[in-house]
Design a protein around this motif. Structure first.
Motif, mmCIF file in Angstrom:
data_model
loop_
_atom_site.group_PDB
_atom_site.id
_atom_site.type_symbol
_atom_site.label_atom_id
_atom_site.label_comp_id
_atom_site.label_asym_id
_atom_site.label_seq_id
_atom_site.Cartn_x
_atom_site.Cartn_y
_atom_site.Cartn_z
ATOM 1 N N ASP A 59 0.959 -7.710 -8.043
ATOM 2 C CA ASP A 59 0.418 -6.513 -8.696
ATOM 3 C C ASP A 59 0.031 -5.445 -7.677
ATOM 4 O OD1 ASP A 59 0.285 -7.532 -11.522
ATOM 5 O OD2 ASP A 59 -1.009 -9.016 -10.552
ATOM 6 N N MET A 60 -0.478 -5.895 -6.518
ATOM 7 C CA MET A 60 -0.917 -4.969 -5.475
ATOM 8 C C MET A 60 -0.429 -5.474 -4.127
ATOM 9 S SD MET A 60 -4.611 -4.887 -7.180
ATOM 10 C CE MET A 60 -4.070 -6.342 -8.062
ATOM 11 N N LEU A 61 0.249 -4.598 -3.389
ATOM 12 C CA LEU A 61 0.736 -4.933 -2.055
ATOM 13 C C LEU A 61 -0.056 -4.098 -1.056
ATOM 14 C CD1 LEU A 61 2.854 -6.437 -0.324
ATOM 15 C CD2 LEU A 61 4.313 -4.414 -0.551
ATOM 16 N N ILE A 62 -0.774 -4.784 -0.170
ATOM 17 C CA ILE A 62 -1.675 -4.093 0.756
ATOM 18 C C ILE A 62 -1.134 -4.221 2.179
ATOM 19 C CG2 ILE A 62 -4.018 -3.977 1.663
ATOM 20 C CD1 ILE A 62 -4.998 -4.995 -1.050
ATOM 21 N N PRO A 95 7.423 -2.915 -11.811
ATOM 22 C CA PRO A 95 7.246 -1.461 -11.948
ATOM 23 C C PRO A 95 5.791 -1.007 -11.915
ATOM 24 C CG PRO A 95 8.851 -2.274 -13.531
ATOM 25 C CD PRO A 95 8.243 -3.481 -12.895
ATOM 26 N N HIS A 96 4.869 -1.873 -12.350
ATOM 27 C CA HIS A 96 3.458 -1.474 -12.394
ATOM 28 C C HIS A 96 2.742 -1.672 -11.060
ATOM 29 C CE1 HIS A 96 3.125 -5.856 -12.965
ATOM 30 N NE2 HIS A 96 1.956 -5.718 -12.358
ATOM 31 N N ALA A 97 3.407 -2.285 -10.087
ATOM 32 C CA ALA A 97 2.755 -2.617 -8.813
ATOM 33 C C ALA A 97 2.344 -1.349 -8.060
ATOM 34 C CB ALA A 97 3.678 -3.464 -7.945
ATOM 35 N N VAL A 98 1.318 -1.495 -7.232
ATOM 36 C CA VAL A 98 0.828 -0.387 -6.407
ATOM 37 C C VAL A 98 0.822 -0.844 -4.950
ATOM 38 C CG1 VAL A 98 -1.043 1.246 -5.998
ATOM 39 C CG2 VAL A 98 -0.647 0.358 -8.314
ATOM 40 N N VAL A 99 1.285 0.026 -4.053
ATOM 41 C CA VAL A 99 1.292 -0.250 -2.617
ATOM 42 C C VAL A 99 0.182 0.568 -1.968
ATOM 43 C CG1 VAL A 99 2.594 -0.063 -0.455
ATOM 44 C CG2 VAL A 99 3.754 -0.754 -2.565
ATOM 45 N N TYR A 100 -0.647 -0.099 -1.154
ATOM 46 C CA TYR A 100 -1.741 0.569 -0.455
ATOM 47 C C TYR A 100 -1.503 0.507 1.052
ATOM 48 C CZ TYR A 100 -4.382 0.366 -4.823
ATOM 49 O OH TYR A 100 -4.791 0.520 -6.115
ATOM 50 N N ILE A 117 7.845 2.992 -7.019
ATOM 51 C CA ILE A 117 6.585 2.260 -6.877
ATOM 52 C C ILE A 117 5.517 3.218 -6.375
ATOM 53 C CG2 ILE A 117 5.389 0.441 -5.585
ATOM 54 C CD1 ILE A 117 7.260 -0.668 -7.683
ATOM 55 N N ARG A 118 4.348 3.185 -6.976
ATOM 56 C CA ARG A 118 3.279 4.103 -6.585
ATOM 57 C C ARG A 118 2.687 3.702 -5.242
ATOM 58 N NH1 ARG A 118 -2.162 5.177 -8.117
ATOM 59 N NH2 ARG A 118 -2.237 3.413 -9.556
ATOM 60 N N LEU A 119 2.494 4.693 -4.383
ATOM 61 C CA LEU A 119 1.948 4.499 -3.046
ATOM 62 C C LEU A 119 0.621 5.239 -2.936
ATOM 63 C CD1 LEU A 119 2.187 3.734 0.021
ATOM 64 C CD2 LEU A 119 3.451 5.883 0.309
ATOM 65 N N VAL A 120 -0.405 4.541 -2.447
ATOM 66 C CA VAL A 120 -1.716 5.146 -2.231
ATOM 67 C C VAL A 120 -1.997 5.143 -0.734
ATOM 68 C CG1 VAL A 120 -4.188 4.981 -2.663
ATOM 69 C CG2 VAL A 120 -2.566 4.389 -4.476
ATOM 70 N N LEU A 288 -8.889 -0.622 -7.281
ATOM 71 C CA LEU A 288 -8.200 -1.698 -7.992
ATOM 72 C C LEU A 288 -8.866 -1.983 -9.331
ATOM 73 C CD1 LEU A 288 -7.530 -4.211 -5.054
ATOM 74 C CD2 LEU A 288 -5.924 -2.600 -6.072
ATOM 75 N N ALA A 289 -10.208 -2.021 -9.322
ATOM 76 C CA ALA A 289 -10.913 -2.276 -10.569
ATOM 77 C C ALA A 289 -10.663 -1.151 -11.570
ATOM 78 C CB ALA A 289 -12.412 -2.420 -10.299
ATOM 79 N N LYS A 290 -10.634 0.082 -11.080
ATOM 80 C CA LYS A 290 -10.366 1.223 -11.963
ATOM 81 C C LYS A 290 -8.933 1.154 -12.492
ATOM 82 C CE LYS A 290 -10.571 6.261 -12.106
ATOM 83 N NZ LYS A 290 -10.864 7.498 -11.344
#
Length: 299
Positions: A59-62, A95-100, A117-120, A288-290
């Motif tokens: 779900d989240m790639l850091i 598709p829903h994953a987020v990269v930080y 993929i969304r990047l923060v 992440l919580a948000k």
């Protein structure tokens, strides 16, 4: 809480350890890639190899603060293996994953864009950058003390740039009794400098302002301390370049002229990795919580 969410960490330094602890405390499933040499393994986290099969469940790639280089390599102080993030890996993410990452070079940006993929980029956030300016300032002062034979009090110090790091550094130097000049471009920064009790000047006049300085701190990520500037600096001056690599100083000419010039990016991770990690952890777990609709459960 992040119960049921899968967070994968690829590479990094001591700062990542605080983020890992925070994710585990929020009940996330945590996979670690490039951490097999960690002296004190985390209970509840699993060491894994990077693979499309693993990433398909994430779900989240850091990633580390510096993300990847332009060939996709990911740095890690906890492994001797080569870590590379590829297009195939990125396309494996749901598709829903987020990269930080702290910051992203064009390679990582392109990977995320092509895979939709969304990047923060955390260091582009004002809150993270302002908090991070504190250990950066402390590290810069530490280097100044180590590499000079004078006190900061009474010194002629110069800061180039009045961004988030520049403001914190100028305020601290001024509080320690230095006379602080600050190189700026914007009228608003001139006004802020005067309000802070500093001596502002236009960056176009830099070469005419360095003749009597003891310490120069650069925060501008562009070649601003050029040969023309260095020619007018005292041999005894010390330059501390806080900008990201390759910095904003002509280091070859500084060496030729005998001026001590030090490139010092990523100071938070060097001088205060635990604090720097907590800054990232607090911000990231709040995000992440948000992201999953449970903002109130974050620390």
């Amino acid at each position: 809480m992040l119960t049921g969410k899968h967070v994968a960490f690829i590479g990094g330094d001591a700062r990542q350890l605080e983020v890992i602890k925070s994710c585990l405390s929020l009940d996330a499933k945590v996979s670690l890639i490039g951490f097999e040499n960690l002296q004190s393994p985390f209970s509840g986290a699993t060491n894994r190899e990077i693979s499309p099969e693993l990433l398909a469940t994430v779900d989240m790639l850091i990633l580390p603060i510096l993300g990847t280089d332009e060939e996709g390599h990911v740095d890690s102080i906890f492994t001797t293996k080569t870590l590379v993030l590829t297009e195939r890996d990125m396309r494996a993410l749901p598709p829903h994953a987020v990269v930080y990452a702290g910051i992203a070079k064009s390679y990582l940006k392109n990977l995320c864009e092509e895979a939709t993929i969304r990047l923060v980029e955390l260091l582009k956030r004002d809150d993270v950058a302002i908090y991070n300016s504190i250990p950066t300032m402390e590290g810069a002062l530490m280097m100044a003390i180590q590499h000079t034979n004078i006190t900061i009090h009474g010194s002629n110090s110069m800061v180039l740039g009045l961004g988030r790091v520049g403001v914190t550094l100028c305020r601290s130097l001024h509080a320690l009794g230095a006379q602080v000049k600050v190189g700026v471009r914007k009228p608003a920064h001139v006004a802020r400098s005067v309000e802070m009790g500093l001596l502002p000047f236009s960056m176009e006049e830099l070469a005419n302002e360095v003749g009597d300085i003891d310490l120069l701190f650069n925060t501008i990520p562009a070649k601003v301390v050029t040969e023309a500037v260095l020619k007018k600096m005292p041999y005894s001056a010390v330059i501390i370049d806080l900008a990201s690599k390759p910095g904003g100083v002509d280091f070859a000419y500084a060496e030729k002229r005998g001026i001590k010039a030090l490139l010092a990016p990523s100071l938070p991770g060097i001088v205060a990795p635990k604090t720097a990690g907590r800054i990232l952890a607090q911000t990231m777990t709040r995000l992440l919580a948000k992201e999953f609709g449970e903002e109130g459960s974050s620390p």
